[in-house]
Scaffold this active site. Structure first.
Site, PDB file in Angstrom:
ATOM      1  N   PRO A 110      -1.220 -13.672   1.497  1.00  0.00           N
ATOM      2  CA  PRO A 110      -0.646 -12.680   0.581  1.00  0.00           C
ATOM      3  C   PRO A 110      -1.454 -12.601  -0.704  1.00  0.00           C
ATOM      4  O   PRO A 110      -1.857 -13.605  -1.251  1.00  0.00           O
ATOM      5  CB  PRO A 110       0.748 -13.244   0.291  1.00  0.00           C
ATOM      6  CG  PRO A 110       1.044 -14.146   1.422  1.00  0.00           C
ATOM      7  CD  PRO A 110      -0.281 -14.724   1.842  1.00  0.00           C
ATOM      8  N   LYS A 138       0.842 -14.854  -7.669  1.00  0.00           N
ATOM      9  CA  LYS A 138       1.346 -14.883  -6.297  1.00  0.00           C
ATOM     10  C   LYS A 138       2.689 -15.613  -6.203  1.00  0.00           C
ATOM     11  O   LYS A 138       3.148 -15.938  -5.110  1.00  0.00           O
ATOM     12  CB  LYS A 138       0.312 -15.543  -5.390  1.00  0.00           C
ATOM     13  CG  LYS A 138      -0.995 -14.782  -5.365  1.00  0.00           C
ATOM     14  CD  LYS A 138      -1.849 -15.314  -4.261  1.00  0.00           C
ATOM     15  CE  LYS A 138      -3.306 -15.144  -4.596  1.00  0.00           C
ATOM     16  NZ  LYS A 138      -4.121 -15.955  -3.684  1.00  0.00           N
ATOM     17  N   ASN A 154      -8.023 -13.623  -0.792  1.00  0.00           N
ATOM     18  CA  ASN A 154      -9.289 -13.669  -0.083  1.00  0.00           C
ATOM     19  C   ASN A 154      -9.812 -12.293   0.332  1.00  0.00           C
ATOM     20  O   ASN A 154     -11.016 -12.074   0.381  1.00  0.00           O
ATOM     21  CB  ASN A 154      -9.141 -14.575   1.139  1.00  0.00           C
ATOM     22  CG  ASN A 154     -10.451 -15.172   1.551  1.00  0.00           C
ATOM     23  OD1 ASN A 154     -11.253 -15.529   0.690  1.00  0.00           O
ATOM     24  ND2 ASN A 154     -10.692 -15.242   2.831  1.00  0.00           N
TER      25      ASN A 154
END
Ligand SMILES: [Zn+2]
Length: 281
Positions: free
Chosen positions: A2, A51, A165
């Site tokens: 995520p 996040k 990523n």
């Protein structure tokens, strides 16, 4: 994994389902909180921070969750079948009179006092989708360690919060440099563009079900997940190799023609090629 946009979407789902309502059900399926019952408390908000997700309740309590690689929050209506995974993967259930939020495979789940939230998210750099966004500080953080590989500096949530990523690879493509370039070697004109580019990518995607960085109809991403396939700009086969600090290696994609800078001698296309679907969040 995520990224900031996925977490933002999860926060919005929780916000729409729960905010302003009293909980009729709370169930934490982790040993530490198995006996905690928040029923009757009103939900005040859910906010994304990098996040991390922070769900605040009446009485000064915050539920801190992090999706890590596999986690997800799903929201279901009354009587609707829960489709988020097998029951044993459920870590948390927050129910109101008409909606139930179910947290699957949450790797981080902790209850803390709302006044102590900074202890879990205070280490984060400026949040790309948050009210504290500060482009100058974000760039200064990324460049603070000039010898560090740019890809690693972009992923470090202490520098700026929200890049995972996928965006790491896409950002480096758009900046025209490899993820292995030392951050200090990034040309000034591109460094200048970096914070705005990161913010645009995340903002453009926070309302989209499928990540898009290209603005093209037929292709969503320039390099991520496209090992051995032709670069959308120059048709050179896209390459993939690991990048990491030794403790965690991540598949990293680049075009050897469009992107200048150092790169590992031998990529490992086959290893990653089919394991990572386009949207892993
Ligand atoms: Zn290319």
């Amino acid at each position: 994994m995520p990224e900031g946009d996925t977490v933002w979407q999860a926060a919005r789902r929780l916000h729409e389902a729960l905010t302003g309502k009293a909980l009729t059900l709370s169930d934490f399926r982790v040993p530490k909180y198995a006996t905690v019952d928040l029923s009757g408390r009103r939900v005040l908000s859910t906010i994304p921070r990098g996040k991390h997700l922070l769900t605040r309740f009446e009485g000064g309590l915050t539920l801190h969750t992090h999706l890590r690689m596999e986690g997800a929050w799903k929201v279901f209506g009354t009587g609707e079948r829960w489709r988020g995974g097998p029951a044993y993967q459920i870590r948390a259930i927050l129910g109101t009179v008409d909606r139930t939020a179910v947290g699957y495979r949450l790797q981080v789940l902790e209850l803390l006092r709302t006044t102590e939230e900074e202890q879990v998210v205070g280490h984060l750099g400026p949040d790309l989708l948050g009210p504290d966004w500060d482009p100058e500080l974000a760039l200064a953080n990324v460049l603070a360690d000039p010898a560090r590989q740019l890809g690693e500096a972009l992923l470090d949530q202490r520098n700026l919060a929200g890049i995972g990523n996928v965006y790491k690879s896409e950002m480096c493509f758009l900046l025209g440099v490899t993820p292995w370039l030392p951050a200090g070697a990034l040309p000034a004109d591109r460094a200048e563009k970096l914070p705005g580019l990161a913010k645009r990518l995340l903002e453009a995607n926070r309302d989209r079900p499928v990540r898009q960085t290209t603005g093209l109809h037929r292709h969503d991403l320039f390099v991520y997940g496209r090992a051995s396939r032709p670069c959308l700009r120059c048709h050179t086969p896209v390459r993939v190799a690991d990048q990491g600090d030794g403790t965690q290696e991540r598949p990293t994609y680049w075009c050897p023609t469009c992107q200048t800078g150092p790169a590992p001698a031998a990529g490992s296309p086959q290893r990653w090629r089919d394991r990572y679907p386009r949207r892993t969040g």
